[in-house]
Design an enzyme around this catalytic site. Structure first.
Site, PDB file in Angstrom:
ATOM      1  N   TRP A 151      71.529  53.039  94.397  1.00  0.00           N
ATOM      2  CA  TRP A 151      71.444  52.938  95.857  1.00  0.00           C
ATOM      3  C   TRP A 151      71.139  54.257  96.553  1.00  0.00           C
ATOM      4  O   TRP A 151      70.883  54.268  97.742  1.00  0.00           O
ATOM      5  CB  TRP A 151      72.747  52.363  96.440  1.00  0.00           C
ATOM      6  CG  TRP A 151      74.007  52.882  95.799  1.00  0.00           C
ATOM      7  CD1 TRP A 151      74.728  52.255  94.825  1.00  0.00           C
ATOM      8  CD2 TRP A 151      74.684  54.113  96.051  1.00  0.00           C
ATOM      9  NE1 TRP A 151      75.796  53.015  94.450  1.00  0.00           N
ATOM     10  CE2 TRP A 151      75.802  54.170  95.193  1.00  0.00           C
ATOM     11  CE3 TRP A 151      74.453  55.190  96.918  1.00  0.00           C
ATOM     12  CZ2 TRP A 151      76.691  55.247  95.168  1.00  0.00           C
ATOM     13  CZ3 TRP A 151      75.332  56.262  96.893  1.00  0.00           C
ATOM     14  CH2 TRP A 151      76.431  56.286  96.036  1.00  0.00           C
ATOM     15  N   ASN A 152      71.187  55.386  95.834  1.00  0.00           N
ATOM     16  CA  ASN A 152      71.164  56.644  96.595  1.00  0.00           C
ATOM     17  C   ASN A 152      69.787  57.085  97.091  1.00  0.00           C
ATOM     18  O   ASN A 152      69.724  57.804  98.079  1.00  0.00           O
ATOM     19  CB  ASN A 152      71.900  57.772  95.858  1.00  0.00           C
ATOM     20  CG  ASN A 152      71.481  57.929  94.436  1.00  0.00           C
ATOM     21  OD1 ASN A 152      70.933  57.023  93.826  1.00  0.00           O
ATOM     22  ND2 ASN A 152      71.727  59.092  93.879  1.00  0.00           N
ATOM     23  N   LYS A 175      64.427  45.384  90.861  1.00  0.00           N
ATOM     24  CA  LYS A 175      65.731  44.859  91.322  1.00  0.00           C
ATOM     25  C   LYS A 175      66.499  46.056  91.854  1.00  0.00           C
ATOM     26  O   LYS A 175      67.104  46.805  91.107  1.00  0.00           O
ATOM     27  CB  LYS A 175      66.459  44.189  90.156  1.00  0.00           C
ATOM     28  CG  LYS A 175      67.425  43.087  90.554  1.00  0.00           C
ATOM     29  CD  LYS A 175      68.546  43.488  91.503  1.00  0.00           C
ATOM     30  CE  LYS A 175      69.671  44.206  90.821  1.00  0.00           C
ATOM     31  NZ  LYS A 175      70.677  44.742  91.770  1.00  0.00           N
ATOM     32  N   GLY A 228      70.978  54.474  87.023  1.00  0.00           N
ATOM     33  CA  GLY A 228      72.297  54.050  87.447  1.00  0.00           C
ATOM     34  C   GLY A 228      73.380  54.656  86.584  1.00  0.00           C
ATOM     35  O   GLY A 228      73.175  55.696  85.946  1.00  0.00           O
ATOM     36  N   GLU A 250      67.953  56.609  83.207  1.00  0.00           N
ATOM     37  CA  GLU A 250      68.293  57.807  83.991  1.00  0.00           C
ATOM     38  C   GLU A 250      69.736  57.631  84.432  1.00  0.00           C
ATOM     39  O   GLU A 250      70.019  56.836  85.329  1.00  0.00           O
ATOM     40  CB  GLU A 250      67.382  57.925  85.210  1.00  0.00           C
ATOM     41  CG  GLU A 250      65.939  58.235  84.899  1.00  0.00           C
ATOM     42  CD  GLU A 250      65.734  59.638  84.346  1.00  0.00           C
ATOM     43  OE1 GLU A 250      66.637  60.485  84.487  1.00  0.00           O
ATOM     44  OE2 GLU A 250      64.678  59.878  83.748  1.00  0.00           O
ATOM     45  N   LEU A 251      70.647  58.347  83.784  1.00  0.00           N
ATOM     46  CA  LEU A 251      72.067  58.060  83.988  1.00  0.00           C
ATOM     47  C   LEU A 251      72.780  59.217  84.683  1.00  0.00           C
ATOM     48  O   LEU A 251      72.175  59.968  85.423  1.00  0.00           O
ATOM     49  CB  LEU A 251      72.696  57.721  82.634  1.00  0.00           C
ATOM     50  CG  LEU A 251      71.917  56.662  81.815  1.00  0.00           C
ATOM     51  CD1 LEU A 251      72.546  56.434  80.464  1.00  0.00           C
ATOM     52  CD2 LEU A 251      71.809  55.350  82.579  1.00  0.00           C
ATOM     53  N   CYS A 284      72.934  62.257  91.082  1.00  0.00           N
ATOM     54  CA  CYS A 284      73.091  62.376  89.628  1.00  0.00           C
ATOM     55  C   CYS A 284      73.087  63.856  89.235  1.00  0.00           C
ATOM     56  O   CYS A 284      73.694  64.237  88.252  1.00  0.00           O
ATOM     57  CB  CYS A 284      71.973  61.636  88.926  1.00  0.00           C
ATOM     58  SG  CYS A 284      70.338  62.147  89.459  1.00  0.00           S
ATOM     59  N   GLU A 385      82.088  61.809  85.528  1.00  0.00           N
ATOM     60  CA  GLU A 385      81.292  61.852  86.754  1.00  0.00           C
ATOM     61  C   GLU A 385      82.050  61.171  87.904  1.00  0.00           C
ATOM     62  O   GLU A 385      82.539  60.055  87.753  1.00  0.00           O
ATOM     63  CB  GLU A 385      79.960  61.127  86.536  1.00  0.00           C
ATOM     64  CG  GLU A 385      79.051  61.250  87.740  1.00  0.00           C
ATOM     65  CD  GLU A 385      77.777  60.426  87.629  1.00  0.00           C
ATOM     66  OE1 GLU A 385      77.859  59.228  87.338  1.00  0.00           O
ATOM     67  OE2 GLU A 385      76.696  61.004  87.838  1.00  0.00           O
TER      68      GLU A 385
END
Ligand code: NAD
Length: 495
Positions: A151-152, A175, A228, A250-251, A284, A385
């Site tokens: 969402w960022n 999505k 996410g 991409e975590l 992130c 995190e």
């Protein structure tokens, strides 16, 4: 109140089972729009449309050069609509309007860049040692791509994934996060105006564990590109493995910002503060661990606290505001839980450490910028995190210890190094096991530069030419002019 619909096959359509979700303005704490709560049926419709466009129709036959032109027109359309889209994003995720507008002004560059690359996926001709044979490689689109995003930075994530995927000739189903889907749905219609054929780009919304999971399981999807949380990424990786889908992940991160005593401390302090308190730490790439040389630890901590006190929390639409609310209620509660965790582990709170309240802070989702000193690297607050405005300060004595502490987490996304010693800078860039190292800067980012994580921060790279190849498969062709049958059909002729 606006009610959105899915975007499937070039048109807005209602969710098949007629259910919607509220989307909330985190600053005001008010529901401002409804988005479809998609089901596996909607997932199937979107994938079907995407699959069809890759098999026949204008997308399947369009030249790479023409595809590139469409991408560039999408960039133009975003540019024209930048202020409107930025307002929607700020309303949906509470990030500063000035930051979202800055992103929206840069996002067209991604579309121009990948538009330019669309017809440059050159193959190679190999000098094969046979007189009647030519051997060469080509690059072909991988198939239907599903883009699952956080969402960022909704439209930035779409650019990172979809611009290279479309340049490669793939079709996509997006999505977006259920917390911030509106801008993606608005963007979809712009792609049609820019000339993208129906079905090439679809946007469906809803919960990750419902429509998101259905997309990941769908047998006609070739690739998942995900941004996410690491726990979600792991689930997706496991599910995708069952049908051998390609994945890019991409975590998260627990990134070190490492300050040596020979650094320009004014610049370092600004880098550390913006690296953790910008976007309320919901990045992130947040530099959530400050590793600072013990010889300057006290002095540098004081500098940080006095700089961080200048923060102005408030309405993200206002140009006066420097930090907005936490974007979602679950995230807000998580941040507060971690403040308790840090205290219970013995970290010393030197600034903040509680919810922020005040006349301009409506909606109830603000957290004071928080700094913990006396943190050791084995504490949960140094290892996990948070995705919020919480900085942990950890001291070190020398370069070797800085490297050891910097690498001693499961993540490997980014690292900052602040020093005036060029030799030290070079050694540090080599020793840190991360995807990006910033020296005497932090949060520098460009569509030209590959971005991604090592270790549990993810798989694959976005940005730059490398990203294009995340959406292409290499095909090797041996083309023989010899019509003659081989002398012995049972013996393979190895070269
Ligand atoms: P999240 O994992 O909760 O959700 C991300 C997306 O995945 C959403 O669209 C969600 O609906 C979907 N999803 C959730 N469960 C799913 C499932 N089982 N199957 C399929 N899809 C599913 O993440 P978030 O809270 O939206 O974002 C915050 C996280 O994102 C943080 O950990 C942050 O570090 C990470 N992040 C990483 C980068 C990067 O580039 N490395 C950038 C931004 C954010």
């Amino acid at each position: 109140m606006k009610t959105y619909q899915h975007w499937i096959d070039g048109a807005y359509v209602d969710p098949s089972d007629g259910q919607w979700l509220d989307t909330t303005d985190p600053y005001r704490g008010e529901v401002w729009a409804k988005i479809p709560r998609g089901s596996s049926e909607d997932a199937a419709l979107a994938v079907k449309a995407a699959k069809r466009t890759m098999a026949d129709g204008p997308w399947a036959t369009m030249t790479a050069t023409e595809r590139g032109k469409v991408l560039r027109r999408i960039g133009d359309a975003i540019s024209k609509n930048a202020t409107r889209l930025a307002e929607i994003e700020t309303r949906d995720n509470g990030k500063l309007y000035s930051e979202m507008l800055g992103q929206l002004r840069t996002i067209p560059e991604y579309w121009y860049y990948y538009g330019g690359l669309a017809d440059k996926t050159e193959g190679s001709v190999m000098p094969i040692d046979r007189p009647n044979m030519v051997a060469y490689t080509t690059h072909e689109p991988i198939g239907v791509v599903v883009a699952l995003t956080a969402w960022n930075s909704p439209l930035q994530f779409i650019a990172l994934k979809c611009a290279p995927a479309l340049a490669a000739g793939c079709a996509v189903v997006i999505k977006p996060s259920e917390f911030a889907s509106a801008s993606s749905l608005e963007f979809a219609a712009l792609t049609k105006e820019a000339g993208l054929p129906n079905g090439v780009l679809n946007v469906v919304t809803g919960f990750g564990q419902e429509i998101g999971a259905a997309l990941v399981e769908h047998p006609d999807v070739a690739k998942i590109s995900f941004t996410g949380a690491d726990s979600t990424g792991l689930k997706i990786y496991e599910t995708a493995a069952r049908t051998m889908k390609r994945v890019s992940l991409e975590l998260g991160g627990k990134s070190p910002n490492i300050v040596f005593d020979d650094a320009e401390l004014d610049a370092a302090a600004v880098g550390v503060v913006s690296g953790i308190f910008g976007a309320a730490g919901q990045m992130c790439i947040a530099g959530s661990r400050l590793l600072v040389q013990n010889s300057i630890k006290e002095e540098f901590t004081e500098r940080l606290v006095s700089l961080a006190r200048e923060v102005k929390l408030g309405d993200p639409m206002s140009s006066e505001t420097s930090v907005g609310p936490i974007a979602t209620h679950p995230q807000y509660e998580k941040v507060l839980r971690y403040i308790d965790v840090a205290r219970s582990e013995g970290a010393r709170c030197v600034m903040g450490g509680q919810p922020a309240t005040g006349p301009g802070l409506i909606g109830g989702q603000f957290v004071e910028p928080t700094i913990f000193a006396d943190v050791t690297n084995d504490m949960r607050i140094a290892q996990e995190e948070v995705f919020g405005p919480i900085l942990s300060i950890i001291g070190f004595d020398d370069e070797e210890e800085a490297v050891r502490l910097g690498n001693d987490v499961i993540y490997g996304l980014v690292a900052g190094v602040w020093t005036n010693d060029i030799g030290r800078a070079i050694r540090m860039t080599k020793s840190l096991k991360v995807g990006t190292v910033w020296v005497n800067t932090y949060r520098a980012y460009s569509f030209l530069m590959p971005f991604g994580g090592t270790k549990q921060s993810g798989l694959g790279r976005e940005n730059g030419q490398e990203a294009l190849y995340e959406y292409l498969e290499t095909k090797s062709v041996f083309l023989s002019a010899a019509a003659k049958a081989p002398p012995n059909p049972f013996i393979q002729r190895w070269l």
